[in-house]
Scaffold this motif. Structure first.
Motif, PDB file in Angstrom:
ATOM      1  N   PHE A 264      -5.975   8.020  -0.169  1.00 52.22           N
ATOM      2  CA  PHE A 264      -7.160   7.385   0.416  1.00 52.22           C
ATOM      3  C   PHE A 264      -7.805   8.352   1.398  1.00 52.22           C
ATOM      4  O   PHE A 264      -7.141   8.893   2.272  1.00 52.22           O
ATOM      5  CB  PHE A 264      -6.762   6.088   1.129  1.00 52.22           C
TER       6      PHE A 264
ATOM      7  N   PHE B 138       2.613  15.481   6.007  1.00 51.60           N
ATOM      8  CA  PHE B 138       3.063  14.168   6.458  1.00 51.60           C
ATOM      9  C   PHE B 138       3.618  13.288   5.328  1.00 51.60           C
ATOM     10  O   PHE B 138       4.715  12.745   5.419  1.00 51.60           O
ATOM     11  CB  PHE B 138       1.908  13.443   7.159  1.00 51.60           C
ATOM     12  N   GLY B 139       2.831  13.195   4.263  1.00 49.26           N
ATOM     13  CA  GLY B 139       3.219  12.318   3.154  1.00 49.26           C
ATOM     14  C   GLY B 139       4.552  12.722   2.526  1.00 49.26           C
ATOM     15  O   GLY B 139       5.269  11.875   1.988  1.00 49.26           O
TER      16      GLY B 139
ATOM     17  N   VAL C 151       0.649  13.687  -1.789  1.00 53.21           N
ATOM     18  CA  VAL C 151       1.633  12.720  -2.291  1.00 53.21           C
ATOM     19  C   VAL C 151       1.510  12.509  -3.806  1.00 53.21           C
ATOM     20  O   VAL C 151       2.105  11.592  -4.352  1.00 53.21           O
ATOM     21  CB  VAL C 151       1.514  11.363  -1.556  1.00 53.21           C
TER      22      VAL C 151
ATOM     23  N   LEU D  98      -7.665  11.996  10.364  1.00 50.70           N
ATOM     24  CA  LEU D  98      -6.586  12.987  10.452  1.00 50.70           C
ATOM     25  C   LEU D  98      -5.731  12.666  11.665  1.00 50.70           C
ATOM     26  O   LEU D  98      -6.220  12.104  12.646  1.00 50.70           O
ATOM     27  CB  LEU D  98      -7.175  14.392  10.590  1.00 50.70           C
ATOM     28  N   PHE D  99      -4.442  13.021  11.613  1.00 49.71           N
ATOM     29  CA  PHE D  99      -3.574  12.795  12.766  1.00 49.71           C
ATOM     30  C   PHE D  99      -3.917  13.846  13.813  1.00 49.71           C
ATOM     31  O   PHE D  99      -3.649  15.030  13.621  1.00 49.71           O
ATOM     32  CB  PHE D  99      -2.109  12.881  12.358  1.00 49.71           C
TER      33      PHE D  99
ATOM     34  N   ARG E 138      -4.500  16.269   2.242  1.00 54.08           N
ATOM     35  CA  ARG E 138      -3.428  15.387   2.691  1.00 54.08           C
ATOM     36  C   ARG E 138      -3.213  14.244   1.702  1.00 54.08           C
ATOM     37  O   ARG E 138      -2.080  13.881   1.387  1.00 54.08           O
ATOM     38  CB  ARG E 138      -3.778  14.821   4.071  1.00 54.08           C
ATOM     39  N   ALA E 139      -4.325  13.681   1.212  1.00 52.36           N
ATOM     40  CA  ALA E 139      -4.217  12.584   0.259  1.00 52.36           C
ATOM     41  C   ALA E 139      -3.608  13.057  -1.057  1.00 52.36           C
ATOM     42  O   ALA E 139      -2.852  12.334  -1.701  1.00 52.36           O
ATOM     43  CB  ALA E 139      -5.590  11.959   0.020  1.00 52.36           C
TER      44      ALA E 139
ATOM     45  N   VAL F 136      -1.553   5.657  -3.847  1.00 54.49           N
ATOM     46  CA  VAL F 136      -2.969   5.972  -3.901  1.00 54.49           C
ATOM     47  C   VAL F 136      -3.267   6.999  -2.811  1.00 54.49           C
ATOM     48  O   VAL F 136      -2.632   7.004  -1.767  1.00 54.49           O
ATOM     49  CB  VAL F 136      -3.843   4.727  -3.671  1.00 54.49           C
TER      50      VAL F 136
ATOM     51  N   VAL G 108       0.822  -1.219   0.000  1.00 53.62           N
ATOM     52  CA  VAL G 108       0.000   0.000   0.000  1.00 53.62           C
ATOM     53  C   VAL G 108       0.858   1.273   0.000  1.00 53.62           C
ATOM     54  O   VAL G 108       0.521   2.267  -0.640  1.00 53.62           O
ATOM     55  CB  VAL G 108      -0.984  -0.011   1.191  1.00 53.62           C
ATOM     56  N   ARG G 109       2.025   1.217   0.686  1.00 48.89           N
ATOM     57  CA  ARG G 109       2.804   2.463   0.765  1.00 48.89           C
ATOM     58  C   ARG G 109       3.546   2.766  -0.528  1.00 48.89           C
ATOM     59  O   ARG G 109       3.994   3.885  -0.726  1.00 48.89           O
ATOM     60  CB  ARG G 109       3.746   2.431   1.966  1.00 48.89           C
TER      61      ARG G 109
ATOM     62  N   MET H  22      -1.377  16.465  15.255  1.00 49.71           N
ATOM     63  CA  MET H  22      -0.641  17.339  14.333  1.00 49.71           C
ATOM     64  C   MET H  22      -1.549  18.466  13.862  1.00 49.71           C
ATOM     65  O   MET H  22      -2.757  18.293  13.733  1.00 49.71           O
ATOM     66  CB  MET H  22      -0.200  16.552  13.098  1.00 49.71           C
TER      67      MET H  22
ATOM     68  N   ARG I  75       6.998  14.432   4.322  1.00 51.15           N
ATOM     69  CA  ARG I  75       8.043  14.296   5.343  1.00 51.15           C
ATOM     70  C   ARG I  75       8.511  12.864   5.532  1.00 51.15           C
ATOM     71  O   ARG I  75       9.641  12.643   5.947  1.00 51.15           O
ATOM     72  CB  ARG I  75       7.521  14.815   6.683  1.00 51.15           C
ATOM     73  N   VAL I  76       7.641  11.883   5.296  1.00 51.59           N
ATOM     74  CA  VAL I  76       8.046  10.499   5.529  1.00 51.59           C
ATOM     75  C   VAL I  76       8.779   9.892   4.331  1.00 51.59           C
ATOM     76  O   VAL I  76       9.161   8.732   4.362  1.00 51.59           O
ATOM     77  CB  VAL I  76       6.844   9.584   5.906  1.00 51.59           C
ATOM     78  N   ARG I  77       8.977  10.674   3.303  1.00 51.35           N
ATOM     79  CA  ARG I  77       9.700  10.141   2.154  1.00 51.35           C
ATOM     80  C   ARG I  77      11.165   9.907   2.509  1.00 51.35           C
ATOM     81  O   ARG I  77      11.718  10.591   3.355  1.00 51.35           O
ATOM     82  CB  ARG I  77       9.639  11.145   1.006  1.00 51.35           C
TER      83      ARG I  77
END
Lengths: 290, 349
Positions: free
Chosen positions: B78, B97-98, B153, B85-86, B149-150, B76, B71-72, B89, B100-102
């Motif tokens: 979602f 978020f999407g 990315v 939502l977090f 947010r979706a 997609v 999935v990561r 944050m 920063r986690v790259r």
């Protein structure tokens, strides 16, 4: 909150004054008799013969060694339970698997079993006449009547605290945020550190505080596996008992006052965490514009 | 980015959630998965996202097999029904978020992240909420942030699970029109799940009607509404009246009245479907009228619903506009004739 609710309560839902006052007095009397008075007695007895004797009783080598052992046991048991607790709660709350209810029951086992029995189990397994006793002796490893046994017993009795605190919290939060993090490309670790952990940190702290209090105060299980060797395998609660049995009341109460202080600090920390969590929840409710 | 769904099946214990599903989503399309709860629509969406693994079948993104892609890595977007939502944050951090986690190599610079997040917040028209926390937002705002947010990315496909399900009716209507406009603007291939037929018909380019793990019909909103492929689709896309009927000489008859023509010349058992607003009332029998007595009248804002008792039948619902109701001046207890303008016949068995 409670006092506000009380003053605002209408005449219809409350009792007549004499019933109220009688019940309140009774409750306060009980609290005073069973909680406040003993606590006061501990400090009174400890300081009866002055500060000098009090401090001497605390810095005496056996007492110091007991304090050190108690701190060591807690320092090992609490982090272990933190890791176990988070892992178990994570598994139970976020995943469905066969045997989940068995695992939940197992986590609760230390609450159900008498600590003395828990200690005996370890003696049975690792003691000289136990299952692995001969093998351990051959390899010169001491578990029972030594520090490893004390740590094992402490880990056992404190096992449920962190997990019990986290499971309902994590179940209520669900796993949608974690799923969202995954769809956004976060790895398992990133999801845990950035999403799961921040959401459970207050609950986790609460569980750790309770686990720590129990770890330092545990008597039964530790008593069975320790062997009461002064200056070696005596934890603080055991040390208190020994001193008391030797009619060294000042020493016993001085050490007991340390444990009482620990309890007070724990309570304060616990209230602080509770207050903080409640504040966060209230802020969230107040800010919700829905 | 097109999506191809090939022979997808998924079972939860004894329950068959998806039964050999085949479906193609065209690039840039906005597709609705519509059906009652438990029909498998959410399972299908989660299979496309990779949040659920199918027991059988393939998912292809742009002709490439993505069935075993985690999935990561599937890229997609979602959007969850309850926003997800977090909560710890800020809105800004949620959207960032999407990015920063790259991994370090592909992670944009702090300035670039800032620029992109603000651009997305402008896109969903909530730039002024960047420093708030999710708990401080209304439901509609939360869902728009979840969408931003979706989109952060740059997903290849956007998947929305009942995106308006938790909102009240008014916000819901606003937001779905807004989503339609947004989609016309950004044109990312999108699939959304809903149990609300009105929502599906209003927003989607094409509607997939699902029932019991199977696809009942795929078509444009007009197609599925006007020419339902099965009794289920007919029932699901709006209220209906059922008439027991028999077919005689190519005509479907109810209580002797010829209602509509059929392809099949004769059948002893057939069911006639008529929507409440496709029935006229009259005081004089026309050629194809069914006799009844008005038993209830309910005013529903712009329309009026009349319940008409028909002998040896369930009560029939008739929907009239306020004007037509006023013209007719119908009363409870009055004997009337029902004249279906449109009807669809499904032969039994």
């Amino acid at each position: 909150m409670a006092t506000i609710a009380l003053t605002q309560r209408s005449i219809v839902t409350t009792e007549v004054p004499w019933v109220r006052y009688t019940l309140t007095t009774l409750a306060l009397l009980l609290i005073g008799l069973f909680l406040v008075l003993p606590l006061f007695t501990v400090f009174y007895e400890a300081l009866k013969k002055g500060w000098g004797l009090y401090l001497t009783a605390l810095v005496e080598p056996d007492a110091l060694s007991a304090i050190k052992l108690t701190l060591t046991a807690a320092a090992i048991a609490v982090p272990l339970n933190l890791v176990f607790g988070v892992a178990a709660a994570w598994a139970i709350a976020k995943f469905d698997f066969r045997g989940k209810s068995v695992l939940i029951t197992l986590i609760d086992l230390p609450f159900a079993v008498s600590p003395v029995v828990a200690g005996l189990i370890y003696v049975l397994m690792f003691g000289a006449q136990g299952w692995w006793g001969p093998w351990l002796m051959d390899h010169d490893i001491k578990v029972i009547f030594a520090i490893p046994g004390i740590v094992l017993a402490t880990v056992f009795v404190t096992f449920p605290f962190v997990a019990r605190e986290l499971i309902p919290l994590m179940e209520a939060q669900g796993s949608e945020e974690e799923q969202a993090a995954m769809t956004l490309g976060a790895s398992g670790w990133q999801t845990f550190w950035r999403v799961t952990l921040p959401n459970i940190k207050w609950g986790l702290l609460y569980g750790v505080i309770l686990a720590n209090a129990r770890a330092m105060g545990e008597f039964g299980a530790v008593s069975v596996v320790s062997g009461h060797i002064r200056g070696e395998t005596n934890t603080l609660p055991l040390h208190v008992e020994i001193l008391y049995n030797e009619y060294n009341f000042v020493g016993a109460f001085a050490c007991a006052s340390l444990l009482a202080l620990l309890a007070l600090v724990t309570l304060a920390a616990k209230s602080l965490v509770e207050w903080r969590t409640e504040q966060l929840a209230a802020a969230a409710r107040r800010d919700a514009v829905e | 980015m097109s999506i191809e769904i090939k022979n997808i099946s998924k079972q939860f214990g004894e329950f068959k959630a998806l039964d050999n599903i085949n479906l193609e989503v065209a690039s840039g399309e906005l597709l609705a998965l519509l059906g009652p709860s438990g029909c498998g629509k959410t399972s299908l969406l989660r299979v496309i996202a990779g949040l659920e693994t199918p027991d059988d079948g393939q998912i292809l993104f742009h002709g490439e097999d993505a069935t075993d892609t985690h999935v990561r890595e599937r890229q997609v977007g979602f959007v969850f029904q309850h926003y997800a939502l977090f909560r710890h944050m800020t809105v800004f951090e949620n959207v960032a978020f999407g990015l920063r986690v790259r991994p370090k190599k592909t992670r944009p610079s702090e300035a670039e992240i800032k620029k992109r997040v603000h651009r997305l917040l402008e896109l969903v028209q909530l730039d002024w909420l960047a420093d708030r926390f999710p708990a401080q937002l209304s439901g509609g705002q939360r869902q728009r942030i979840a969408l931003a947010r979706a989109l952060a990315v740059e997903p290849r496909v956007l998947l929305l699970d009942e995106p308006f399900g938790a909102l009240d009716t008014k916000v819901r209507k606003e937001l779905r029109r807004w989503l339609r406009r947004l989609h016309d603007e950004i044109h990312v291939t999108s699939v959304f799940v809903t149990h609300d037929q009105e929502e599906a018909l209003e927003v989607a380019d094409r509607v997939v009607v699902m029932n019991k793990g199977k696809i009942e019909q795929v078509g444009t909103p007009a197609e599925v509404y006007d020419t339902p492929a099965s009794p289920f689709v007919y029932q699901f896309l709006g209220d209906i009246n059922l008439f027991h009927s028999r077919v005689h000489d190519g005509w479907a008859e109810v209580a002797g009245a010829r209602i509509t023509q059929t392809d099949e010349p004769n059948a002893a058992n057939a069911t006639l479907y008529v929507r409440p607003h496709e029935i006229d009332l009259s005081r004089v029998a026309a050629g194809s009228s069914i006799a009844g007595v008005v038993s209830h009248i309910r005013l529903l804002g712009s329309t009026v619903r009349l319940e008409v008792e028909v002998a040896e039948h369930d009560a029939v619902e008739v929907e009239l506009t306020r004007e037509r109701y006023a013209e007719g001046d119908w009363k409870v207890g009055e004997a009337v004739w029902l004249n279906p303008r449109e009807a669809k016949v499904y032969l039994a068995g």
